[in-house]
Motif scaffolding. Structure first.
Motif, PDB file in Angstrom:
ATOM      1  N   ALA A 112      14.637   7.235  18.752  1.00 35.57           N
ATOM      2  CA  ALA A 112      14.338   8.247  17.743  1.00 35.57           C
ATOM      3  C   ALA A 112      14.258   9.630  18.371  1.00 35.57           C
ATOM      4  N   ILE A 113      13.652   9.708  19.562  1.00 30.97           N
ATOM      5  CA  ILE A 113      13.563  10.999  20.258  1.00 30.97           C
ATOM      6  C   ILE A 113      14.952  11.501  20.640  1.00 30.97           C
ATOM      7  N   LEU A 114      15.778  10.597  21.214  1.00 25.31           N
ATOM      8  CA  LEU A 114      17.129  10.996  21.636  1.00 25.31           C
ATOM      9  C   LEU A 114      17.966  11.440  20.442  1.00 25.31           C
ATOM     10  N   VAL A 115      17.933  10.652  19.366  1.00 26.83           N
ATOM     11  CA  VAL A 115      18.718  11.000  18.171  1.00 26.83           C
ATOM     12  C   VAL A 115      18.178  12.276  17.530  1.00 26.83           C
ATOM     13  N   GLY A 116      16.845  12.426  17.496  1.00 26.02           N
ATOM     14  CA  GLY A 116      16.233  13.617  16.901  1.00 26.02           C
ATOM     15  C   GLY A 116      16.585  14.884  17.648  1.00 26.02           C
ATOM     16  N   VAL A 117      16.465  14.846  18.987  1.00 26.88           N
ATOM     17  CA  VAL A 117      16.822  16.022  19.796  1.00 26.88           C
ATOM     18  C   VAL A 117      18.300  16.348  19.617  1.00 26.88           C
ATOM     19  N   GLY A 118      19.140  15.305  19.629  1.00 24.54           N
ATOM     20  CA  GLY A 118      20.582  15.528  19.441  1.00 24.54           C
ATOM     21  C   GLY A 118      20.888  16.123  18.079  1.00 24.54           C
ATOM     22  N   ALA A 119      20.243  15.576  17.046  1.00 27.88           N
ATOM     23  CA  ALA A 119      20.479  16.085  15.686  1.00 27.88           C
ATOM     24  C   ALA A 119      20.020  17.530  15.558  1.00 27.88           C
ATOM     25  N   SER A 122      19.919  19.762  17.945  1.00 32.73           N
ATOM     26  CA  SER A 122      20.910  20.586  18.640  1.00 32.73           C
ATOM     27  C   SER A 122      22.182  20.735  17.813  1.00 32.73           C
ATOM     28  N   LEU A 123      22.582  19.639  17.148  1.00 21.83           N
ATOM     29  CA  LEU A 123      23.791  19.695  16.322  1.00 21.83           C
ATOM     30  C   LEU A 123      23.634  20.672  15.171  1.00 21.83           C
ATOM     31  N   PHE A 124      22.444  20.690  14.532  1.00 25.99           N
ATOM     32  CA  PHE A 124      22.221  21.569  13.380  1.00 25.99           C
ATOM     33  C   PHE A 124      21.991  23.019  13.795  1.00 25.99           C
ATOM     34  N   THR A 125      21.444  23.234  14.992  1.00 24.60           N
ATOM     35  CA  THR A 125      21.130  24.610  15.423  1.00 24.60           C
ATOM     36  C   THR A 125      22.217  25.206  16.310  1.00 24.60           C
ATOM     37  N   LYS A 126      22.721  24.411  17.220  1.00 22.42           N
ATOM     38  CA  LYS A 126      23.705  24.912  18.191  1.00 22.42           C
ATOM     39  C   LYS A 126      25.126  24.511  17.831  1.00 22.42           C
ATOM     40  N   GLY A 127      25.249  23.320  17.260  1.00 24.62           N
ATOM     41  CA  GLY A 127      26.567  22.844  16.859  1.00 24.62           C
ATOM     42  C   GLY A 127      27.377  22.325  18.028  1.00 24.62           C
ATOM     43  N   MET A 148      25.647   9.360  17.390  1.00 23.96           N
ATOM     44  CA  MET A 148      24.737  10.512  17.303  1.00 23.96           C
ATOM     45  C   MET A 148      24.278  10.969  18.686  1.00 23.96           C
ATOM     46  N   ILE A 149      24.004  10.027  19.572  1.00 20.91           N
ATOM     47  CA  ILE A 149      23.550  10.407  20.922  1.00 20.91           C
ATOM     48  C   ILE A 149      24.689  11.061  21.708  1.00 20.91           C
ATOM     49  N   VAL A 150      25.906  10.516  21.592  1.00 21.28           N
ATOM     50  CA  VAL A 150      27.047  11.130  22.280  1.00 21.28           C
ATOM     51  C   VAL A 150      27.277  12.549  21.763  1.00 21.28           C
ATOM     52  N   LEU A 151      27.249  12.732  20.443  1.00 22.87           N
ATOM     53  CA  LEU A 151      27.413  14.065  19.863  1.00 22.87           C
ATOM     54  C   LEU A 151      26.296  15.001  20.319  1.00 22.87           C
ATOM     55  N   GLY A 152      25.058  14.497  20.319  1.00 27.59           N
ATOM     56  CA  GLY A 152      23.923  15.315  20.751  1.00 27.59           C
ATOM     57  C   GLY A 152      24.041  15.752  22.190  1.00 27.59           C
ATOM     58  N   ILE A 153      24.453  14.840  23.083  1.00 27.26           N
ATOM     59  CA  ILE A 153      24.616  15.194  24.504  1.00 27.26           C
ATOM     60  C   ILE A 153      25.710  16.245  24.659  1.00 27.26           C
ATOM     61  N   MET A 183      33.141   8.776  26.872  1.00 25.58           N
ATOM     62  CA  MET A 183      33.214   7.322  26.945  1.00 25.58           C
ATOM     63  C   MET A 183      32.192   6.750  27.926  1.00 25.58           C
ATOM     64  N   ILE A 184      31.948   7.452  29.025  1.00 25.30           N
ATOM     65  CA  ILE A 184      30.930   6.994  29.989  1.00 25.30           C
ATOM     66  C   ILE A 184      29.555   6.969  29.329  1.00 25.30           C
ATOM     67  N   VAL A 185      29.218   8.079  28.654  1.00 26.93           N
ATOM     68  CA  VAL A 185      27.941   8.133  27.929  1.00 26.93           C
ATOM     69  C   VAL A 185      27.898   7.027  26.873  1.00 26.93           C
ATOM     70  N   GLY A 186      29.019   6.846  26.170  1.00 23.13           N
ATOM     71  CA  GLY A 186      29.076   5.836  25.116  1.00 23.13           C
ATOM     72  C   GLY A 186      28.891   4.421  25.625  1.00 23.13           C
TER      73      GLY A 186
END
Length: 987
Positions: A687-694, A696-701, A855-860, A955-958
């Motif tokens: 939840a923390i990883l997905v939340g931080v990523g989300a 960043s996605l909404f603020t930084k893109g 979501m985690i890959v996109l967030g990273i 892909m490595i992260v994935g």
């Protein structure tokens, strides 16, 4: 195993056919290397234009030995048609998507009508097409229906005209006319397709590819190995609109008076009245100066005071042009002459004059301006459809020229036109695609026979191309390049080298790891793996598929993933041996029990690869193709070949096969990890990883590449290291919006710009290249010319190595396809797992895990894009990585679910204890497969080239996240959603 003899025969034949198919690739490679070495030995680098001379000599060498027999069963010419096709990123060349203008076709079908309803509908369609997915034709029909009133498509001044009278009459309704127009549009696109095919056949590249994209009016053309990029681009986008016009004389007083009046009016338009100066000379002296046959150093006028006259230079003596203009001023002068308020100032006797520029010689400082005698309909005296043949030849001065022969109708018109030109002492301008190529005079009266010649400052290749396009015929409408991808040949060779290096390293690691972990059994898996690689390349060659750099990545990834099937089998065999079964029985049961997991895992990965193939394009299709082929061959070699080898070995008395070594024998044995007991901790971490990523996605893109937003990017290499930030600052001043990033080594950058992204045409491409060359010249070695700098230029080691252009329309299509690909893959996965496991809770766990991974890959990517030393833009390759991550995550999850289902069916639910047991029993396989896949991906990441680094990083992260989620997300979600139902069922 039953039918061993049949399996052996099939494997033998399959392998021999693959080797036979690959032999053609080795043969052509050797012959072409010999040709290259021969050219190098004959022409030294000291000779002028040595690169093109070597290319010509190579081609001559290959032509001379092309039909000679090789090894008794082929020749170079024959082998060339059967070799493994290499994509642009491995061979260099150009890929373009051409948009055939449906608007032009509609106007032509309507006979260029002036009908206000029709033209308003066209204008509305232009606007609607910017934000709609519908085809241009359907949007036109909608626009017309919205405003037509009593006007019908079958009106005499729209489609019920003389040209369509055989098919459309005045009584027909719009619903009856529409299918006819659709058919006519389709016929025109087919015609364009055939014209382009004929042009490409005459271009001289091997393995060209041309295909239509559905009903969109788009045609995709790929020319691998094409070095002269500018020539290829012009050949494809040229409409081959050949026209013959009579010119006005230099001394025409009406044209001269027009220029003076236009200059006066432009002063009023461009400058406030109070700032006008009173330094004009008399009109008569200006006209005399302009039209003088004697060259003058300059007109006694300044550009500031005289926006038009200040830029006009007297035409060369003897020329039939009206004036000359600096090449740098042609765009400005042309825009003045096209202004409606200026056009209205033309005197009555020349009111339909058509002003056209010459095609200036290379490196010319000035371009001649011609005034052509036109008419109300702006139609030429003779058009190119009368040309029956065209050949490249040499003129009386032994310079390259094009000779044309006309049909009977054309010959009569030609005789009439040459007679008028002789009587009026004017010239005949031969115009191709709105450029005057030559404008000779007529000195001996009318010319009969219908023969004419285009002369000028041409190269041999240029006359070949002109003759080629004239023979093929004109395109039925303009063709705009809306997407292009250019790769220099040196970059292609570098891609091959880096791809081969990553392939060898990954292969070596996997082979050694299997022996280290499984001992003798690992050797059998390695033999199957080597056969698998041979089969993949053999199938690619026999299918005529194209191998791309992402395709090599797909093959290397297949190496890592093909290990999974063998690992599953060997781990199950070890379990059967631990139960005390004999070798033969343990092998049979191990292979049988592993089969379900192997099939499920490969089917889910295959489904995502199919979706990627459907929605992807270019190199990404190549990745999907090799992945799909790799999945099929991996299944064959793991299930059948490994089984054959293992059965053969254990069938002999006294042989021992333990499926492990002394170092790995007791690894992961008797594990009792309470995975489900730790699920709440895993939920919090995720939840923390997905939340931080989300957040960043909404603020930084994300950094969207040109694939998704449109624009152009250029990979540029210098001799020494450069500062990307300094270059960015300089380019912003000229291009407005531009960004430069270091791309790989410090002497290489990637420049991205959306300058004039909405403007189509080769002129814009040339303008941007010219801006880049001038801005970056100080960073280039002294003496570097524009020809050295441009894509496919004479210097392979510096300048623009790769170039990509994506128009806004196709960028929207790419983005939409990417979204559908991800949604489609999730939907397919949910349905497959639902059908396979019969419980929606399994599907829910798998889909939540996949969504979690994405979501985690996109967030990273969002969080780290600014600090990573490699390109992390979101493009088609990234979407391919996301879909592969989805496939891999599912592969892992399905294997775990398969074991859970098996254990629970045998031992019962028992409050989830048996789920933990199932997870522990698959841990060896999970970590083994993940480790080998990760090492393979790292090999590609490090050695596979800069263009693949962002792709591989995703892909490595994935893979890391996917391995974690299959154990800590998919299974717990399934457990939590199913436990209440299981408890209720027990009651």
């Amino acid at each position: 195993m039953q039918n061993k003899g049949l399996v052996k025969l099939f494997a033998l034949l399959f392998g021999l056919v693959s080797i036979y198919q690959l032999s053609y690739t080795f043969i052509t490679g050797k012959v072409e290397t010999d040709a290259e070495n021969y050219a190098i030995s004959q022409i030294s680098e000291a000779e002028e234009d040595y690169v093109s001379k070597r290319e010509a000599l190579e081609a001559s060498y290959l032509d001379s030995i092309g039909s000679n027999p090789i090894l008794g069963y082929t020749s170079y010419d024959d082998a060339k048609t059967k070799e493994l096709n290499k994509g642009l990123d491995l061979k260099g060349g150009i890929n373009v998507t051409l948009q055939i203008s449906v608007k032009d076709i509609l106007r032509g079908l309507a006979n260029n009508t002036k009908n206000p309803i029709f033209n308003k509908a066209i204008a509305d369609t232009d606007e609607a097409s910017k934000s709609s997915d519908e085809t241009y034709l359907e949007l036109f029909f909608d626009s017309f229906d919205a405003i037509k009133g009593d006007t019908k498509l079958a009106s005499p001044d729209i489609f019920a005209n003389k040209g369509l009278s055989d098919e459309i009459n005045f009584q027909m309704s719009d619903d009856e006319v529409k299918p006819i127009i659709r058919r006519k549009i389709d016929e025109s696109v087919v015609s364009a397709f055939e014209v382009l095919r004929e042009r490409i056949d005459g271009f001289g590249v091997t393995q060209p590819n041309i295909q239509r994209e559905g009903n969109s009016g788009r045609i995709v053309v790929e020319l691998p190995g094409a070095r002269d990029i500018e020539r290829a681009r012009d050949l494809l986008s040229s409409t081959a609109q050949l026209e013959f016009w009579e010119t006005y004389q230099q001394s025409n007083q009406s044209i001269g008076q027009f220029f003076f009046n236009a200059n006066e009016r432009l002063r009023d338009i461009l400058e406030p009245q109070e700032q006008q100066t009173d330094t004009l000379t008399t009109a008569e002296s200006e006209i005399d100066s302009l039209l003088s046959d004697v060259a003058q150093d300059s007109l006694d006028l300044t550009a500031e005071a005289n926006p038009l006259l200040g830029k006009l230079i007297p035409a060369s003596p003897g020329s039939h042009a009206i004036a000359r203009v600096l090449v740098s001023d042609t765009a400005e002068v042309g825009s003045y002459l096209r202004m409606p308020e200026i056009r209205r100032m033309l005197p009555a006797d020349v009111q339909f004059t058509k002003f056209t520029w010459e095609r200036p010689p290379k490196d010319a400082e000035t371009a001649e301006l011609y005034a052509l005698k036109s008419n109300r309909d702006n139609l030429p005296r003779i058009s190119g459809d009368v040309v029956s043949d065209a050949q490249d030849t040499f003129d009386q001065f032994n310079k390259p020229a094009v000779s044309m022969t006309m049909n009977t109708r054309g010959a009569k018109e030609w005789e009439r036109l040459t007679g008028d030109a002789f009587n009026n002492q004017t010239g005949i301008a031969i115009v191709l695609d709105n450029k005057v190529y030559t404008a000779p005079g007529v000195s001996s009266g009318p010319i009969s026979g219908g023969r004419s010649e285009i002369t000028g400052t041409f190269t041999v290749n240029e006359t070949k191309d002109i003759a080629n396009v004239l023979r093929a015929g004109k395109l039925p409408a303009s063709a705009e390049i809306i997407d292009s991808f250019v790769v220099g040949p040196s970059l292609g060779q570098e891609a091959i080298d880096s791809g081969f290096m990553s392939f060898l390293i990954a292969m070596a690691f996997v082979l050694l790891w299997m022996i280290f972990y499984y001992g003798k059994a690992g050797i059998f898996a390695d033999i199957a793996l080597i056969l698998n690689i041979v089969l993949i390349f053999g199938v690619l060659t026999s299918l005529g598929a194209v191998l791309t750099l992402p395709g090599i990545a797909g093959i290397v990834l297949t190496i890592g993933m093909s290990v999974d099937a063998n690992v599953l089998i060997f781990e199950r065999v070890k379990e059967e041996l631990a139960r005390g079964k004999g070798k033969a029985q343990a092998v049979a049961d191990g292979f049988g029990n592993a089969l379900s997991s192997i099939l499920d895992a490969n089917i889910t990965t295959g489904l995502t690869a199919i979706i990627l193939f459907i929605f992807g394009s270019g190199p990404i299709k190549g990745f999907a193709t090799t992945l799909l082929i790799g999945i099929v061959t991996s299944l064959f070699t793991a299930i059948f070949i490994t089984r054959l080898l293992v059965d053969w070995y254990v069938s002999k008395k006294g042989r021992s096969l333990d499926f492990s070594t002394s170092l790995t024998k007791n690894l992961f044995k008797n594990l009792k990890i309470n995975f489900l007991g730790k699920r709440k901790v895993a939920y919090v971490i995720s939840a923390i990883l997905v939340g931080v990523g989300a957040f960043s996605l909404f603020t930084k893109g994300l950094q969207q590449g040109v694939d998704f937003v449109g624009g152009r990017n250029y990979q540029i290499r210098f001799e020494n290291a450069v500062s990307a930030s300094d270059i960015s600052s300089e380019l912003v001043q000229t291009l407005g919006s531009a960004n430069a990033k270091t791309f790989g080594e410090a002497n290489q950058i990637m420049v991205t710009t959306n300058y004039k992204v909405d403007v189509q045409g080769n002129e814009v491409d040339d303008e941007i290249l010219d801006i880049l060359y001038n801005a970056l010249q100080k960073y280039l070695p002294e003496g570097t010319t524009y020809d050295d700098f441009k894509p496919g230029g004479s210097n392979d080691n510096i300048g623009v190595l790769k170039y990509r252009k994506v128009g806004p329309t196709i960028a929207d299509d790419i983005k939409k396809n990417a979204l559908w690909a991800v949604i489609g893959s999730l939907a397919v996965v949910f349905l497959y797992i639902l059908l396979r496991f019969r419980k929606w809770q399994f599907s829910l766990g798998a889909v939540v895990a996949v969504f979690h991974d994405v979501m985690i890959v996109l967030g990273i990517f969002s969080l780290t894009s600014a600090i990573m030393p490699f390109n992390m833009e979101i493009d088609q390759a990234f979407i391919a990585a996301i879909l592969t991550v989805i496939g891999y995550s599912l592969n892992d999850t399905v294997v775990v679910f398969d074991r859970i289902r098996e254990v629970v069916n045998l031992k019962g639910w028992k409050n989830g204890e048996h789920i933990n047991q199932a997870l522990n029993s698959t841990l060896s396989r999970t970590l083994n497969t993940s480790l080998t896949t990760l090492i393979v991906l790292l090999a590609i990441f490090i050695f596979g080239g800069e263009s693949l680094r962002g792709f591989m990083f995703a892909m490595i992260v994935g893979v890391i996240i996917g391995t974690y989620s299959s154990v800590f997300i998919a299974t717990p979600i399934m457990f939590d959603s199913l436990k209440n139902k299981m408890a209720t069922d027990k009651k």
